[in-house]
Design an enzyme around this catalytic site. Structure first.
Site, mmCIF file in Angstrom:
data_model
loop_
_atom_site.group_PDB
_atom_site.id
_atom_site.type_symbol
_atom_site.label_atom_id
_atom_site.label_comp_id
_atom_site.label_asym_id
_atom_site.label_seq_id
_atom_site.Cartn_x
_atom_site.Cartn_y
_atom_site.Cartn_z
ATOM 1 N N SER A 42 0.855 -1.190 0.000
ATOM 2 C CA SER A 42 0.000 0.000 0.000
ATOM 3 C C SER A 42 0.891 1.241 0.000
ATOM 4 O O SER A 42 2.054 1.165 0.416
ATOM 5 C CB SER A 42 -0.849 0.008 1.281
ATOM 6 O OG SER A 42 -1.483 1.256 1.457
ATOM 7 N N TYR A 54 -1.062 -1.145 10.356
ATOM 8 C CA TYR A 54 -1.248 -1.296 8.905
ATOM 9 C C TYR A 54 0.007 -0.833 8.163
ATOM 10 O O TYR A 54 0.529 -1.527 7.288
ATOM 11 C CB TYR A 54 -2.465 -0.484 8.463
ATOM 12 C CG TYR A 54 -2.852 -0.660 7.005
ATOM 13 C CD1 TYR A 54 -3.662 -1.728 6.610
ATOM 14 C CD2 TYR A 54 -2.430 0.235 6.030
ATOM 15 C CE1 TYR A 54 -4.028 -1.887 5.276
ATOM 16 C CE2 TYR A 54 -2.789 0.079 4.703
ATOM 17 C CZ TYR A 54 -3.596 -0.982 4.328
ATOM 18 O OH TYR A 54 -3.953 -1.134 3.007
#
Ligand SMILES: NC(=O)c1ccc[n+]([C@@H]2O[C@H](COP(=O)([O-])OP(=O)(O)OC[C@H]3O[C@@H](n4cnc5c(N)ncnc54)[C@H](O)[C@@H]3O)[C@@H](O)[C@H]2O)c1
Length: 283
Positions: A143, A156
């Protein structure tokens, strides 16, 4: 002949969003696909969409964080499809969020088990099949959150960052087996996981069009097209690489907002070195 005719592709997180969009793109190119996800209804629906798009697809309900479940998924997919050419490690969720001092160890570990352990397990169980076949391609979904830190998304961000070097270390080890390992970093993509109000999808899409320089929302197939390229023979000399697909978001900054019409300059200007700005009276 289609680009992926006769090729077998394993996709985790295939019930929704990027996994679904990528599965459909592989199906359009003639691939045989095995989908893993916790979401059975969504997984079966994706399998149907893949068949309609011209591919073959099976769905196997799988918790990607569980070693036994991932081994069962990979072995079952390899035997039912006839080997493994491509592995797309993609399942994910935001995981533990909040101020760092408030995060629980349990939520932290759970986030790592779904976002990082699963990718290791996918590689661990697929690589022997790829070696047997004489090669293969692995792509994992990191990401832009793995390339930049952001407050309240510590787990995350740390997980997605871990995938960058897992990609590189696996690429270094597996190159001599003709197994290429790459990683993609999506920007903001319109999927159920995307931030924003999903009760009005048209409004969300319009809002997402303002979040990066390319003035439209990122779509699952934007990511799928990159995954197909990385898995294709045209990318045969690309390994250990991280590709960002974010409509130019990181080329600018996180807070990019499309300017209002009245704020768009009508002519070019010049802003000199900052130490001169006060003197110029521009500050
Ligand atoms: N949408 C974005 O803006 C964006 C941006 C960057 C990265 N990503 C990453 O892309 C990947 C796909 O996300 P998406 O946006 O398509 O979201 P999504 O929610 O549409 O898809 C994620 C899928 O993963 C599945 N999943 C979650 N935990 C699982 C588990 N333990 N076992 C099996 N399946 C599990 C979910 O059920 C879901 O179907 C994720 O890894 C996410 O972190 C998304």
């Amino acid at each position: 002949m289609k680009r992926f005719s006769g090729k077998t592709v394993l996709i985790t997180g295939g019930a929704s969003g990027i996994g679904r969009g990528t599965a459909i793109r592989f199906a359009e190119e003639g691939a045989k696909i095995a989908l893993a996800d916790l979401n059975t209804a969504g997984g079966l629906e994706t399998a149907g969409l893949c068949e309609a798009a011209g591919g073959e697809a099976i769905f196997i309900e799988t918790d990607v964080s569980c070693e036994q479940a991932m081994q069962d998924f990979v072995e079952s997919a390899a035997s039912r499809l006839g080997g493994i050419d491509v592995l797309f490690n993609n399942a994910g969720f935001p995981g533990a969020v909040g101020p760092i001092e408030a995060l629980s160890v349990e939520d932290w570990d759970k986030t790592f088990s779904v976002l990082v352990r699963s990718v290791f397990l996918g590689m661990k169980f697929s690589v022997p099949h790829m070696k047997q076949r004489g090669g293969g391609a692995i792509v994992s979904t990191s990401s832009i959150g793995g390339l930049r830190g952001y407050a309240f998304g510590h787990a995350y961000s740390a997980c997605k960052s871990a995938l960058l070097n897992l990609t590189r270390s696996a690429a270094v080890e597996l190159g001599r087996f003709n197994i290429r390992v790459n990683c993609i970093c999506p920007g903001q993509i319109l999927t159920p996981m995307a931030g924003g109000d999903h009760s009005d999808l048209a409004a969300l899409e319009a809002d997402m069009a303002t979040r990066q320089p390319i003035p439209r929302a990122g779509r699952p197939e934007d990511i799928g097209n990159a995954v197909l390229y990385l898995a294709s023979k045209e990318a045969g000399f690309i390994t250990g690489e991280i590709i960002t697909i974010d409509g130019g978001l990181l080329a600018g900054c996180w807070d990019y907002k499309a300017p209002a019409e009245q704020d768009v300059p009508s002519s070019a200007g010049f802003i000199g070195p900052s130490f001169q700005i006060d003197a110029q009276g521009d500050a």
